[in-house]
Scaffold this active site. Structure first.
Site, PDB file in Angstrom:
ATOM      1  N   ARG A  29       9.254  -9.983  -5.602  1.00  0.00           N
ATOM      2  CA  ARG A  29       9.338 -10.462  -6.975  1.00  0.00           C
ATOM      3  C   ARG A  29      10.437  -9.704  -7.698  1.00  0.00           C
ATOM      4  O   ARG A  29      10.764  -8.573  -7.369  1.00  0.00           O
ATOM      5  CB  ARG A  29       8.010 -10.313  -7.707  1.00  0.00           C
ATOM      6  CG  ARG A  29       7.573  -8.881  -7.967  1.00  0.00           C
ATOM      7  CD  ARG A  29       7.991  -8.386  -9.343  1.00  0.00           C
ATOM      8  NE  ARG A  29       7.732  -6.952  -9.491  1.00  0.00           N
ATOM      9  CZ  ARG A  29       8.638  -6.014  -9.307  1.00  0.00           C
ATOM     10  NH1 ARG A  29       9.870  -6.321  -8.913  1.00  0.00           N
ATOM     11  NH2 ARG A  29       8.326  -4.730  -9.473  1.00  0.00           N
ATOM     12  N   GLU A  35       8.657  -4.393 -18.625  1.00  0.00           N
ATOM     13  CA  GLU A  35       8.631  -3.271 -17.678  1.00  0.00           C
ATOM     14  C   GLU A  35       7.789  -2.128 -18.214  1.00  0.00           C
ATOM     15  O   GLU A  35       7.882  -1.757 -19.394  1.00  0.00           O
ATOM     16  CB  GLU A  35      10.064  -2.785 -17.434  1.00  0.00           C
ATOM     17  CG  GLU A  35      10.275  -2.238 -16.044  1.00  0.00           C
ATOM     18  CD  GLU A  35      10.131  -3.332 -14.996  1.00  0.00           C
ATOM     19  OE1 GLU A  35       9.066  -3.344 -14.324  1.00  0.00           O
ATOM     20  OE2 GLU A  35      11.038  -4.147 -14.828  1.00  0.00           O
ATOM     21  N   HIS A  36       6.958  -1.587 -17.322  1.00  0.00           N
ATOM     22  CA  HIS A  36       6.068  -0.470 -17.654  1.00  0.00           C
ATOM     23  C   HIS A  36       5.071  -0.843 -18.749  1.00  0.00           C
ATOM     24  O   HIS A  36       4.666   0.002 -19.544  1.00  0.00           O
ATOM     25  CB  HIS A  36       6.862   0.768 -18.076  1.00  0.00           C
ATOM     26  CG  HIS A  36       7.478   1.506 -16.931  1.00  0.00           C
ATOM     27  ND1 HIS A  36       6.785   2.410 -16.167  1.00  0.00           N
ATOM     28  CD2 HIS A  36       8.735   1.447 -16.409  1.00  0.00           C
ATOM     29  CE1 HIS A  36       7.584   2.902 -15.229  1.00  0.00           C
ATOM     30  NE2 HIS A  36       8.773   2.317 -15.356  1.00  0.00           N
ATOM     31  N   ASP A  38       2.567  -3.538 -17.822  1.00  0.00           N
ATOM     32  CA  ASP A  38       1.417  -4.186 -17.188  1.00  0.00           C
ATOM     33  C   ASP A  38       0.245  -3.221 -17.108  1.00  0.00           C
ATOM     34  O   ASP A  38      -0.906  -3.613 -17.289  1.00  0.00           O
ATOM     35  CB  ASP A  38       1.772  -4.754 -15.810  1.00  0.00           C
ATOM     36  CG  ASP A  38       2.243  -3.711 -14.804  1.00  0.00           C
ATOM     37  OD1 ASP A  38       2.766  -2.651 -15.230  1.00  0.00           O
ATOM     38  OD2 ASP A  38       2.110  -3.957 -13.585  1.00  0.00           O
ATOM     39  N   GLY A 132      13.107  -2.024  -5.637  1.00  0.00           N
ATOM     40  CA  GLY A 132      12.408  -2.423  -6.852  1.00  0.00           C
ATOM     41  C   GLY A 132      12.007  -3.879  -6.860  1.00  0.00           C
ATOM     42  O   GLY A 132      11.774  -4.456  -7.922  1.00  0.00           O
ATOM     43  N   SER A 134       9.350  -5.099  -4.966  1.00  0.00           N
ATOM     44  CA  SER A 134       7.942  -5.173  -4.530  1.00  0.00           C
ATOM     45  C   SER A 134       7.758  -5.420  -3.040  1.00  0.00           C
ATOM     46  O   SER A 134       6.829  -6.105  -2.623  1.00  0.00           O
ATOM     47  CB  SER A 134       7.178  -6.247  -5.325  1.00  0.00           C
ATOM     48  OG  SER A 134       6.938  -5.809  -6.630  1.00  0.00           O
ATOM     49  N   SER A 135       8.613  -4.820  -2.228  1.00  0.00           N
ATOM     50  CA  SER A 135       8.402  -4.945  -0.779  1.00  0.00           C
ATOM     51  C   SER A 135       7.089  -4.288  -0.364  1.00  0.00           C
ATOM     52  O   SER A 135       6.389  -4.793   0.529  1.00  0.00           O
ATOM     53  CB  SER A 135       9.573  -4.325  -0.013  1.00  0.00           C
ATOM     54  OG  SER A 135       9.750  -2.955  -0.366  1.00  0.00           O
ATOM     55  N   ASP A 189       2.714  -6.949  -9.775  1.00  0.00           N
ATOM     56  CA  ASP A 189       3.342  -7.218  -8.485  1.00  0.00           C
ATOM     57  C   ASP A 189       2.474  -8.096  -7.602  1.00  0.00           C
ATOM     58  O   ASP A 189       2.950  -9.065  -6.990  1.00  0.00           O
ATOM     59  CB  ASP A 189       3.647  -5.906  -7.768  1.00  0.00           C
ATOM     60  CG  ASP A 189       4.666  -5.058  -8.508  1.00  0.00           C
ATOM     61  OD1 ASP A 189       5.281  -5.573  -9.464  1.00  0.00           O
ATOM     62  OD2 ASP A 189       4.831  -3.880  -8.146  1.00  0.00           O
ATOM     63  N   LYS A 233       8.235   5.025  -4.138  1.00  0.00           N
ATOM     64  CA  LYS A 233       6.899   5.051  -4.743  1.00  0.00           C
ATOM     65  C   LYS A 233       6.134   6.287  -4.300  1.00  0.00           C
ATOM     66  O   LYS A 233       4.912   6.298  -4.277  1.00  0.00           O
ATOM     67  CB  LYS A 233       6.120   3.791  -4.347  1.00  0.00           C
ATOM     68  CG  LYS A 233       6.441   2.581  -5.219  1.00  0.00           C
ATOM     69  CD  LYS A 233       5.402   1.508  -5.003  1.00  0.00           C
ATOM     70  CE  LYS A 233       5.597   0.350  -5.977  1.00  0.00           C
ATOM     71  NZ  LYS A 233       4.583  -0.710  -5.764  1.00  0.00           N
TER      72      LYS A 233
END
Length: 409
Positions: A29, A35-36, A38, A132, A134-135, A189, A233
């Site tokens: 996605r 951003e920041h 959710d 960035g 969302s893998s 995500d 992450k």
């Protein structure tokens, strides 16, 4: 980077001496804006993209997961599906597989399973890692769907596009489950990976989780370019991310206190983060909070509230086809992330400036920041100029995609 389905199936059979029974596709996605926020329970506007993680699998009836990837430098792994599932070393890619397994096997989704969960799997992807996009969440979702399939729920009516209520429940559980790896994130995500919509962005709302498609005008183009720094992450980046979550929680608590309604904070879920939704109703909240928050807390607080408003305006602009207005909101979001939330980098800032100078209507970092990528938006007739300007970041075009799919071989 191209996905080769035939190669994946052949390599699976070479590895496990039997062909796979299913292939699961989970898209990455790009978060367009929001951003920041959710993890503050505030709406966001991502879209699933036409790059994905692919998982070929076969049930093994051994109560264990055996998994490998075609990517170079990632060691195959094997672990029992008997809970509790113990995490590996920090930064181990298999922790995302374990996170999904622990969540699914201790939750309510498989209470009626008809066979022991366990499978052999091989992962491939045309979705770039650590950019960035969302893998890691795509891998979590793919593993969860593999467990659903191998537990005897593989009639596909329980999975993905045929059952949105199931997808919402799964996304909600996996958002909490991904904290297994130590990241105190929200649920954007997982919802985007599972419930993306072809030719649409999606507005994701929280508490309760809900998804609303927002059509993307056909003459809008989105470009991703990489800063050169990985969007990790784990380690220091994870610590900064979690610190921002805690800063957001504390700012919300203080804001409710100055309004004289601390009970609203106490009743909110996730230790107060959901209370931001109520704060948006107070038009003078920023002015009032500036008097009681320290400088850093105020800047974090200001980003969260102004970003939530930008999401609402961005959705309106997208529905109306107002590209220039949408682009300005993206750029304003980046400046807020740069100055107020302090999650940008010099490389990301430079790429945003380059995109704008090359004719993009707007650009911002996408994902948690501290590395990773930017997303730039431009009219289709200017795409070549933007790609040329960002050539040092190996740019590529993305289109809105459908969410996760499961197919029988």
């Amino acid at each position: 980077m191209m996905f080769d389905r035939t190669m994946l199936l052949q390599r699976f059979e070479d590895m496990y001496a039997a062909p796979p029974t299913h292939v699961i596709r989970v898209p990455g996605r790009v978060n367009l804006i929001g951003e920041h926020i959710d993890y503050c329970g505030l709406s966001v506007l991502p879209m699933a993209i036409d790059r994905a993680v692919w998982l070929a699998l076969r049930p093994n009836h051994l109560e264990k997961i055996r998994i490998a990837t075609t990517a170079v430098g990632f060691t195959p792994a094997e672990f029992s599906t008997l809970t509790p599932i113990v995490t590996g070393q920090p930064g181990d890619w298999v922790n995302y597989v374990r996170a999904a397994a622990e969540t699914i096997l201790t939750g309510n989704l498989l209470v009626h399973r008809t066979s022991p969960p366990g499978f052999d799997a091989l992962i491939d992807a045309d979705l770039p890692l650590a950019m960035g996009l969302s893998s890691s969440s795509a891998l979590v979702v793919a593993t969860a769907l593999a467990l659903v399939v191998t537990a005897g729920m593989d009639d596909l009516e329980h999975v993905c596009e045929n059952n949105p209520s199931f997808c919402l429940e799964l996304a909600d559980e996996l958002a909490r489950g991904e904290r297994y790896v130590g990241t105190a994130g929200g649920g954007m995500d997982q919802a985007a990976c599972l419930m993306g919509c072809s030719e649409c962005a999606i507005r994701v709302d929280f508490d309760p989780l809900a998804v609303t498609p927002v059509p993307v005008p056909p003459d809008w183009s989105f470009v991703i370019a990489h800063s050169g720094d990985k969007a990790e992450k784990s380690g220091a980046a994870q610590q900064v991310y979690n610190r921002r979550t805690e800063e957001a929680r504390r700012a919300a608590q203080k804001a409710w206190n100055i309004l004289g309604e601390p009970e609203c904070f106490q009743m909110a879920s996730d230790e107060g983060l959901r209370s931001y939704e109520g704060l948006l109703e107070y038009t003078d909240i920023l002015e009032k909070s500036k008097k009681i928050l320290d400088s850093t807390s105020y800047r974090r607080f200001r980003h969260i509230l102004t970003e939530a408003r930008r999401v609402s305006h961005a959705e309106e602009a997208m529905r109306a086809g107002k590209l220039a207005q949408f682009g300005k909101l993206l750029t304003a979001s980046h400046r807020s992330l740069q100055d107020d939330y302090e999650v940008s980098t010099h490389q990301l800032d430079a790429m945003v400036d380059t995109a704008l100078a090359s004719g993009a209507s707007g650009a911002r970092l996408t994902g948690a920041g501290l590395g990773g990528s930017i997303v730039a938006i431009c009219p289709a007739n200017n795409i070549e100029n933007v790609l040329a300007g960002l050539s040092y970041g190996t740019p590529f075009i993305v289109r809105p995609s459908e969410g996760a799919t499961v197919s029988l071989i």
